[in-house]
Design an enzyme around this catalytic site. Structure first.
Site, mmCIF file in Angstrom:
data_model
loop_
_atom_site.group_PDB
_atom_site.id
_atom_site.type_symbol
_atom_site.label_atom_id
_atom_site.label_comp_id
_atom_site.label_asym_id
_atom_site.label_seq_id
_atom_site.Cartn_x
_atom_site.Cartn_y
_atom_site.Cartn_z
ATOM 1 N N LYS A 105 -36.160 39.358 34.684
ATOM 2 C CA LYS A 105 -37.234 38.832 33.841
ATOM 3 C C LYS A 105 -36.798 38.372 32.455
ATOM 4 C CE LYS A 105 -40.373 41.387 36.451
ATOM 5 N NZ LYS A 105 -39.152 41.870 37.136
ATOM 6 N N SER A 113 -28.022 23.468 1.953
ATOM 7 C CA SER A 113 -27.037 24.533 1.799
ATOM 8 C C SER A 113 -27.426 25.383 0.595
ATOM 9 C CB SER A 113 -25.661 23.920 1.585
ATOM 10 O OG SER A 113 -24.820 24.841 0.924
ATOM 11 N N ASN A 161 -43.501 45.605 45.189
ATOM 12 C CA ASN A 161 -42.423 44.659 45.515
ATOM 13 C C ASN A 161 -42.947 43.248 45.778
ATOM 14 O OD1 ASN A 161 -40.944 46.936 45.294
ATOM 15 N ND2 ASN A 161 -40.359 47.095 47.458
ATOM 16 N N LYS A 192 -25.890 18.891 0.127
ATOM 17 C CA LYS A 192 -25.847 18.917 1.586
ATOM 18 C C LYS A 192 -27.192 18.792 2.279
ATOM 19 C CE LYS A 192 -22.968 21.123 3.835
ATOM 20 N NZ LYS A 192 -22.022 20.926 4.885
ATOM 21 N N ASN A 202 -28.078 19.403 6.260
ATOM 22 C CA ASN A 202 -27.413 19.832 7.496
ATOM 23 C C ASN A 202 -28.266 19.591 8.741
ATOM 24 O OD1 ASN A 202 -25.168 20.758 6.055
ATOM 25 N ND2 ASN A 202 -26.149 22.733 5.673
ATOM 26 N N THR A 218 -15.190 5.718 24.693
ATOM 27 C CA THR A 218 -14.625 6.594 25.719
ATOM 28 C C THR A 218 -13.559 7.398 24.985
ATOM 29 O OG1 THR A 218 -12.856 5.096 26.391
ATOM 30 C CG2 THR A 218 -14.957 4.826 27.531
ATOM 31 N N HIS A 219 -13.397 8.640 25.355
ATOM 32 C CA HIS A 219 -12.483 9.559 24.639
ATOM 33 C C HIS A 219 -12.843 9.664 23.157
ATOM 34 C CE1 HIS A 219 -9.719 9.055 28.155
ATOM 35 N NE2 HIS A 219 -10.193 7.821 28.096
ATOM 36 N N TYR A 232 -35.814 44.904 48.326
ATOM 37 C CA TYR A 232 -35.955 45.100 46.882
ATOM 38 C C TYR A 232 -34.993 46.177 46.383
ATOM 39 C CZ TYR A 232 -37.802 46.197 42.303
ATOM 40 O OH TYR A 232 -37.904 46.404 40.959
ATOM 41 N N GLN A 260 -35.381 44.032 38.489
ATOM 42 C CA GLN A 260 -36.213 44.033 37.278
ATOM 43 C C GLN A 260 -35.501 43.267 36.152
ATOM 44 O OE1 GLN A 260 -38.561 47.589 36.242
ATOM 45 N NE2 GLN A 260 -37.223 47.775 34.476
ATOM 46 N N SER A 282 -40.221 48.486 31.933
ATOM 47 C CA SER A 282 -40.103 47.040 31.720
ATOM 48 C C SER A 282 -41.329 46.494 30.992
ATOM 49 C CB SER A 282 -39.934 46.338 33.069
ATOM 50 O OG SER A 282 -40.992 46.682 33.943
HETATM 51 N N1 ARG Z 1 -40.955 46.557 37.282
HETATM 52 C C1 ARG Z 1 -40.469 46.285 38.584
HETATM 53 C C2 ARG Z 1 -39.687 44.973 38.566
HETATM 54 O O1 ARG Z 1 -39.812 44.277 37.627
HETATM 55 C C3 ARG Z 1 -41.602 46.151 39.522
HETATM 56 C C4 ARG Z 1 -41.303 46.448 40.935
HETATM 57 C C5 ARG Z 1 -41.055 47.875 41.111
HETATM 58 N N2 ARG Z 1 -40.905 48.236 42.465
HETATM 59 C C6 ARG Z 1 -40.355 49.375 42.802
HETATM 60 N N3 ARG Z 1 -40.258 49.611 44.053
HETATM 61 N N4 ARG Z 1 -39.928 50.207 41.902
HETATM 62 O O2 ARG Z 1 -38.947 44.667 39.464
#
Ligand code: ARG
Length: 475
Positions: A326, A278, A111, A284, A286, A156-157, A318, A323, A24
């Protein structure tokens, strides 16, 4: 290939495909500052509780500060085989300060670490979003003040209904954005909870002081249940819900700007600096900015759906699925901030075509309700009055005239109750200014709403400043 911090029980190296599939770091690198701040606070707490030595603690803190600077300068290469930002920083710390680094993760798990980072990141972003929302509201109020005498048709509408002050229309958006601000403030309370010390899921056997960590990191509250703390992402979902609702409002504003800037409406003109041309049609101009804001609404809704779906079947605590929280979160933060910023800049430069609005409001029998209400004041029941005015409208249409263009003699054919004073009632100004019911479009109401909004904005700005000063106090 680097050694994994968790490699002890593994006989084989991780497959390369798995490494890049599970990593990640490409996106959670944006959490680095919070990860380091969180680690520093955790480390100070460990030392205060004599869980680690002061020497180790100061080595760790110095190392972490150096790492922060290196990342800022782009001097630290982040390694995919180290999965995420947490393990990248820890590995670098080990390289920098050796054995002491290994003590940092005492009484902590990734975690609780990851959820701490996300909470710290998000509370900062929500504060920025609140400031931008305030800026946008300020812009709307100023625009409303500037164009206080502009009358437009209300719909309205999407059919012309009754005339409105253009400022009343703008202040409707002000109200929506006030509610959005309140939603973000509410979400902020639930974001601002310190989860560290929950460790993997069950808490820790070390004599930690979570209140102290929370104080260092300026959290007003510590999570009450370790299992909940590492399992829950409803603070993210709540933020995404608030963001989605806010995007609905921005999208409706966008739709109106697109519509109003067409040749058919011609109510507003988008400033050249905020429009595009355009590549084939030279004439135009836009409205790409409102179109894109309207379009980006979809991805924010998508993020909300992603989080709801992500979490709905997960057993506590967890799970690695989490993950996936994010990217939707980061994307939403970027999208919403971008949309708020662009409107804060575009709106003050919007060209308002007062004449076009007035003309549109003067045609299409927008004064029919007022004519019926007039008859009611002369003692006729509303249903009868409604029917009578319906007939007048049909007659006027046949004559290719508006109601105000008929003569009193014509009107008397439909009801003897009509007198000369009807014509005053049918003017745009009267139609607007007689609507003094609470929240109605009368100028006196709108001016009052504008003044109150300006006062509220001033107060918010003062509160914001004192809040910022408080947060800057050294620890
Ligand atoms: N990269 C993980 C996440 O975003 C971090 C937590 C990982 N924890 C684990 N027990 N593998 O959730």
């Amino acid at each position: 290939m680097s050694e994994k911090p968790w490699g002890g029980r593994f006989a084989e190296k991780t497959d390369r495909t798995v490494e890049s599939f599970t990593a990640s770091i490409a996106f959670d690198r944006r959490l680095y500052r919070y990860d380091i701040q969180g680690s520093i606070a955790h480390c100070r707490m460990l030392a205060k509780q004599s869980i680690i030595s002061e020497e180790d603690a100061s080595q760790i803190v110095e190392g972490l500060c150096r790492i922060a600077r290196d990342i800022e300068r782009g001097d630290l290469e982040l390694d995919e085989s180290l999965e995420d930002i947490h393990m990248n920083i820890e590995a670098r710390l080990t390289a920098e300060v050796g054995k002491a680094a290994q003590k940092l993760h005492t009484a902590r798990s990734r975690n609780d670490q990851v959820v701490l980072d996300v909470r710290m990141y998000l509370r900062d972003e929500v504060v920025i979003i609140l400031t931008r929302l305030r800026g946008l509201r300020q812009t709307l109020v100023e625009l409303a003040k500037k164009h206080i005498n502009v009358i437009m048709p209300g719909y309205t509408h999407l059919q012309p209904a009754q005339p409105l002050l253009f400022s009343h229309h703008l202040m409707a958006y002000y109200e929506m954005f006030i509610r959005d601000s309140a939603r973000f403030k509410g979400a902020l309370k639930r974001i601002n909870v310190m989860p560290l010390g929950s460790a993997a899921l069950a808490g820790t056997t070390y004599p930690i002081d979570s209140e102290y960590t929370a104080k260092l990191l300026e959290f007003p509250e510590v999570s009450a249940n370790s299992l909940d703390a590492v399992s829950s992402r409803d603070f993210v979902t709540e933020f995404l819900a608030a963001a989605s609702i806010c995007m609905v409002h921005l999208s409706r504003l966008s739709e109106e700007l697109v519509l109003w800037s067409t040749a058919e409406f011609g109510f507003v003109e988008i400033p050249d600096a905020f429009a595009t041309g355009s590549s084939i049609m030279p004439q135009k101009k836009n409205p790409d900015v409102p179109e894109l804001v309207r379009g980006k609404t979809g991805r924010v809704f998508g993020s909300l759906m992603a989080l709801l779906t992500l979490m709905k079947g997960l057993p506590l605590s967890y799970n690695r699925d989490m993950q996936e929280d994010k990217e939707p979160l980061f994307d939403t933060v970027d999208t919403l901030k971008g949309c708020l910023e662009v409107y804060e800049k575009l709106l003050p430069r919007l060209k308002v075509n007062r004449e076009a609005m007035k003309k549109a409001a003067s045609r299409g029998f927008l004064n029919a309700t007022d004519m019926a209400d007039y008859l009611v004041t002369k003692g006729i029941g509303f249903r009868d009055a409604h029917h009578c005015v319906g007939e007048v409208v049909r007659y006027a249409m046949d004559q290719n005239k508006e109601l105000q263009e008929l003569s009193l003699r014509d009107l008397k054919k439909f009801s003897q109750a009509f007198e000369e004073d009807i014509f005053e009632i049918l003017t745009l100004e009267q139609m607007v200014n007689r609507r003094v019911s609470p929240g109605g479009t009368a100028k006196e109401n709108v001016v009052k709403a504008i003044n109150e909004a300006q006062e509220a904005l001033k107060l918010e700005a003062v509160e914001d400043e004192s809040h910022k000063r408080k947060r800057k106090t050294p620890k």
